[in-house]
Design a protein around this motif. Structure first.
Motif, PDB file in Angstrom:
ATOM      1  N   GLU A  61       0.402  -1.295  -0.108  1.00  0.00           N
ATOM      2  CA  GLU A  61       0.393   0.067  -0.324  1.00  0.00           C
ATOM      3  C   GLU A  61       1.010   1.298   0.415  1.00  0.00           C
ATOM      4  N   ALA A  62       0.720   2.432  -0.449  1.00  0.00           N
ATOM      5  CA  ALA A  62       1.260   3.723  -0.191  1.00  0.00           C
ATOM      6  C   ALA A  62      -0.263   4.434  -0.339  1.00  0.00           C
ATOM      7  N   THR A  63      -0.100   5.757   0.701  1.00  0.00           N
ATOM      8  CA  THR A  63      -0.981   6.217   1.114  1.00  0.00           C
ATOM      9  C   THR A  63      -0.051   7.578   1.624  1.00  0.00           C
ATOM     10  N   ASP A  64      -1.141   8.493   1.381  1.00  0.00           N
ATOM     11  CA  ASP A  64      -0.349  10.271   1.312  1.00  0.00           C
ATOM     12  C   ASP A  64      -0.631  10.673   2.851  1.00  0.00           C
ATOM     13  N   ASN A  65      -1.002   9.927   3.293  1.00  0.00           N
ATOM     14  CA  ASN A  65      -1.974  10.715   4.953  1.00  0.00           C
ATOM     15  C   ASN A  65      -1.450   9.492   5.868  1.00  0.00           C
ATOM     16  N   VAL A  66      -0.331   8.659   6.454  1.00  0.00           N
ATOM     17  CA  VAL A  66      -0.832   7.487   6.440  1.00  0.00           C
ATOM     18  C   VAL A  66      -1.197   7.445   8.350  1.00  0.00           C
ATOM     19  N   LEU A  67      -1.415   8.830   8.594  1.00  0.00           N
ATOM     20  CA  LEU A  67      -1.472   8.712  10.338  1.00  0.00           C
ATOM     21  C   LEU A  67      -3.057   9.417   9.677  1.00  0.00           C
ATOM     22  N   ALA A  68      -3.850   9.218   9.213  1.00  0.00           N
ATOM     23  CA  ALA A  68      -4.896  10.929   8.613  1.00  0.00           C
ATOM     24  C   ALA A  68      -5.284  12.000   9.804  1.00  0.00           C
ATOM     25  N   THR A  69      -4.409  12.831   9.591  1.00  0.00           N
ATOM     26  CA  THR A  69      -4.302  14.336  10.462  1.00  0.00           C
ATOM     27  C   THR A  69      -4.387  15.324   8.983  1.00  0.00           C
ATOM     28  N   ALA A  70      -4.941  16.373   9.765  1.00  0.00           N
ATOM     29  CA  ALA A  70      -5.522  17.495   9.625  1.00  0.00           C
ATOM     30  C   ALA A  70      -4.041  17.906   8.769  1.00  0.00           C
ATOM     31  N   GLU A  71      -2.880  18.400   9.815  1.00  0.00           N
ATOM     32  CA  GLU A  71      -1.618  18.642   8.989  1.00  0.00           C
ATOM     33  C   GLU A  71      -0.645  17.998   9.870  1.00  0.00           C
ATOM     34  N   ASN A  72       0.612  18.368   9.068  1.00  0.00           N
ATOM     35  CA  ASN A  72       1.428  17.465   8.992  1.00  0.00           C
ATOM     36  C   ASN A  72       1.244  15.882   8.836  1.00  0.00           C
ATOM     37  N   PRO A 153      -8.258   7.668  18.736  1.00  0.00           N
ATOM     38  CA  PRO A 153      -7.485   8.800  19.686  1.00  0.00           C
ATOM     39  C   PRO A 153      -6.664   9.368  19.284  1.00  0.00           C
ATOM     40  N   THR A 154      -6.563  10.622  19.099  1.00  0.00           N
ATOM     41  CA  THR A 154      -6.008  11.955  18.334  1.00  0.00           C
ATOM     42  C   THR A 154      -4.391  11.937  19.144  1.00  0.00           C
ATOM     43  N   GLY A 155      -4.096  12.072  17.913  1.00  0.00           N
ATOM     44  CA  GLY A 155      -1.844  12.515  18.747  1.00  0.00           C
ATOM     45  C   GLY A 155      -1.963  11.912  19.409  1.00  0.00           C
ATOM     46  N   ALA A 156      -2.003   9.953  19.723  1.00  0.00           N
ATOM     47  CA  ALA A 156      -1.240   8.994  20.027  1.00  0.00           C
ATOM     48  C   ALA A 156      -0.256   8.544  19.115  1.00  0.00           C
ATOM     49  N   SER A 157       0.826   8.094  19.376  1.00  0.00           N
ATOM     50  CA  SER A 157       1.898   7.774  18.512  1.00  0.00           C
ATOM     51  C   SER A 157       1.766   6.025  18.710  1.00  0.00           C
ATOM     52  N   GLU A 158       1.160   5.425  18.724  1.00  0.00           N
ATOM     53  CA  GLU A 158       0.567   4.279  18.206  1.00  0.00           C
ATOM     54  C   GLU A 158      -1.132   4.043  18.041  1.00  0.00           C
ATOM     55  N   PRO A 159      -1.999   2.806  16.581  1.00  0.00           N
ATOM     56  CA  PRO A 159      -2.430   2.977  16.968  1.00  0.00           C
ATOM     57  C   PRO A 159      -3.287   2.023  18.413  1.00  0.00           C
ATOM     58  N   SER A 160      -4.437   2.755  18.003  1.00  0.00           N
ATOM     59  CA  SER A 160      -5.071   1.624  19.396  1.00  0.00           C
ATOM     60  C   SER A 160      -5.998   0.678  18.709  1.00  0.00           C
ATOM     61  N   TYR A 196       1.650   7.759  23.804  1.00  0.00           N
ATOM     62  CA  TYR A 196       2.207   9.608  23.856  1.00  0.00           C
ATOM     63  C   TYR A 196       3.069   9.018  23.477  1.00  0.00           C
ATOM     64  N   ALA A 197       3.546  10.264  22.666  1.00  0.00           N
ATOM     65  CA  ALA A 197       4.780  10.947  23.311  1.00  0.00           C
ATOM     66  C   ALA A 197       5.184  11.625  23.869  1.00  0.00           C
ATOM     67  N   GLY A 198       6.996  11.061  24.328  1.00  0.00           N
ATOM     68  CA  GLY A 198       7.134  11.244  25.758  1.00  0.00           C
ATOM     69  C   GLY A 198       7.359  10.951  27.041  1.00  0.00           C
ATOM     70  N   GLY A 199       6.135   9.543  26.405  1.00  0.00           N
ATOM     71  CA  GLY A 199       6.423   8.357  27.619  1.00  0.00           C
ATOM     72  C   GLY A 199       5.005   8.311  28.087  1.00  0.00           C
ATOM     73  N   GLN A 200       3.957   9.351  27.558  1.00  0.00           N
ATOM     74  CA  GLN A 200       3.038   9.120  28.654  1.00  0.00           C
ATOM     75  C   GLN A 200       1.667   8.198  27.762  1.00  0.00           C
ATOM     76  N   SER A 201       1.523   7.427  28.397  1.00  0.00           N
ATOM     77  CA  SER A 201      -0.259   6.603  28.303  1.00  0.00           C
ATOM     78  C   SER A 201      -1.272   7.211  29.119  1.00  0.00           C
ATOM     79  N   LEU A 202      -2.638   6.823  28.027  1.00  0.00           N
ATOM     80  CA  LEU A 202      -4.292   7.141  27.988  1.00  0.00           C
ATOM     81  C   LEU A 202      -4.708   5.777  28.994  1.00  0.00           C
ATOM     82  N   SER A 203      -4.935   5.817  29.715  1.00  0.00           N
ATOM     83  CA  SER A 203      -6.176   4.734  29.866  1.00  0.00           C
ATOM     84  C   SER A 203      -7.109   4.544  28.852  1.00  0.00           C
TER      85      SER A 203
END
Length: 419
Positions: A61-72, A153-160, A196-203
């Protein structure tokens, strides 16, 4: 959650069991893409009264928005590995099927997006008589929310990631022109924490829930091929984390009860027009007074029109209430319309295209979103064991919230080997 996300393209590749010559009309209830093609059907292997069908797929697969974000926006390439094994009964009456699958993705740049998905399903049907049956099924899956999911989850560094276990029990009986059906289901969802970035985690424990549902169907055939139907369904969603638990971010009791009653028509006009269309009423009530109840009209439709022996059109529509990932907004009112076309260009070459419009309106102080999805693809059946597919998918979601806005182009090429 409603489909197999990034790997959904492989559904286009499975050699549909069985086939007709180009001049033949489609099988009743089947589109051109799904009609039987015996000369390309998997061979499988026999084990007593059962047949086993292993599958192995490779794709890219090839995608131009792998993280499905509005920016970056970030482009990426990834390889896909899919495996599946099905054990199907060959009884003259009754049926028993068991299947298991494992999928894995490997990304070239965003290696944090590498995920595995796997699961198993057991389903059976007992034919009481020619006009009545009982069916049951059980599933266990380890799934991943696509980045493009509204609940991702928005901004997560990995998929849910989440697990899903459940079971269903259904029964139906036909008495002359009258059809009676009833069913029930239980589904358990358990969500893993996301990093999340910085080692934080969301339960995500606040999203864990058990859902119980029951439905009733009454149908009456007032003329050949046209049946009036009434469908009623009730459900209860029980969240496992108490409102006073410290891990509950909103401290709200998010349990809810739902009701949906619809009436309509079911069509079975030879091979030309099949499906059903319904309109009615839906309601959802939440245990916490701070959450917004909802009620109003509902509808649903799934109509297949085989325009010719080579071309099929399918129209679908649905209005429903989905659960929300937000801790403060209980649900999303979803209105969806879709149109899909399949064309048999050659006996072993099927062209497909589809378009869908979705409106997502949160039940709370959040803006609505509008999503357009379009896809086109081709499936080439080389022989009983090998097929190749090529697909393109476009998605565009607009919203006043940047967290729910994204645009993506994705191209997939894949091969499937069956034994």
């Amino acid at each position: 959650m409603r489909q197999r996300g990034w790997f959904g393209i492989f559904a286009l590749m499975v050699p549909a069991a069985p086939a007709f010559a180009q001049s033949a009309m489609p099988t009743q209830g089947a589109s051109v893409a799904d009609r039987p093609r015996p000369e390309y059907a998997p061979i499988g292997g026999r084990i007593g009264s059962f047949f086993v069908y292993p599958e192995f797929g490779l794709g890219a697969e090839a995608t131009d928005n792998v993280l499905a974000t509005a920016e970056n926006r970030r482009s990426d390439l990834d390889a896909l590995l899919t495996t599946k094994a099905s054990l199907q009964s060959g009884f003259t009456r009754h049926a028993l099927d068991l299947s298991a699958h494992y999928d894995r993705s490997f990304h070239a740049r965003q290696t944090s997006e590498n995920v595995s998905r796997y699961g198993a399903r057991l389903e059976g049907r007992y034919d009481i008589a020619t006009d009545s049956w009982i069916a049951a099924s059980g599933t266990a899956d380890r799934e991943v929310e696509p980045r493009s999911s509204f609940n991702s989850p928005t901004g997560a560094s990995e998929p849910s990631r989440f697990s899903r276990e459940g079971g269903t029990l259904k029964a139906q009986r036909t008495l002359g022109r009258l059809t009676l059906g009833a069913g029930g289901s239980i589904t358990a969802l358990r969500f893993s924490s996301v990093a999340y970035a910085g080692g934080q985690s969301l339960s995500q424990r606040y999203r864990d829930n058990n859902a119980y549902a029951a439905d009733l169907l009454i149908g009456y055939e007032f003329r050949p091929g046209i049946r009036a139907i009434v469908r009623a369904a009730v459900d209860h969603i029980d969240y496992t984390l108490p409102a006073d638990d410290p891990r509950q971010p909103s401290h709200l009791n998010r349990d809810s009860r739902g009701l949906r009653i619809e009436a309509g028509l079911r069509f079975e006009l030879t091979s030309l027009l099949t499906g059903e269309a319904r309109v009615g009423y839906l309601r959802r009530n939440y245990s916490a007074g701070q959450l917004r109840d909802t009620a109003g009209p509902s509808f649903g439709a799934d109509l297949l029109w085989n325009v010719t022996g080579l071309t099929s059109l399918r129209f679908s529509a649905d209005k429903r209430i989905d659960e929300a990932a937000s801790a403060t907004i209980a649900g999303n009112r979803v209105t969806e319309f879709g149109l899909a076309a399949d064309h048999e260009y050659r006996r072993n070459l099927i062209l497909s295209a589809s378009a869908r419009h979705v409106t997502i309106a949160p039940l709370g102080p959040a803006p609505s979103s509008h999503e357009i999805r379009a896809s086109a693809g081709a499936r080439l059946l080389l022989n009983r064991r090998l097929s190749v597919s090529l697909g393109y998918r476009f998605a565009d979601r607009t919203s006043a919230s940047v967290d729910h806005t994204y645009r993506e182009n994705r191209v997939t090429i894949a091969t499937l080997v069956t034994f």
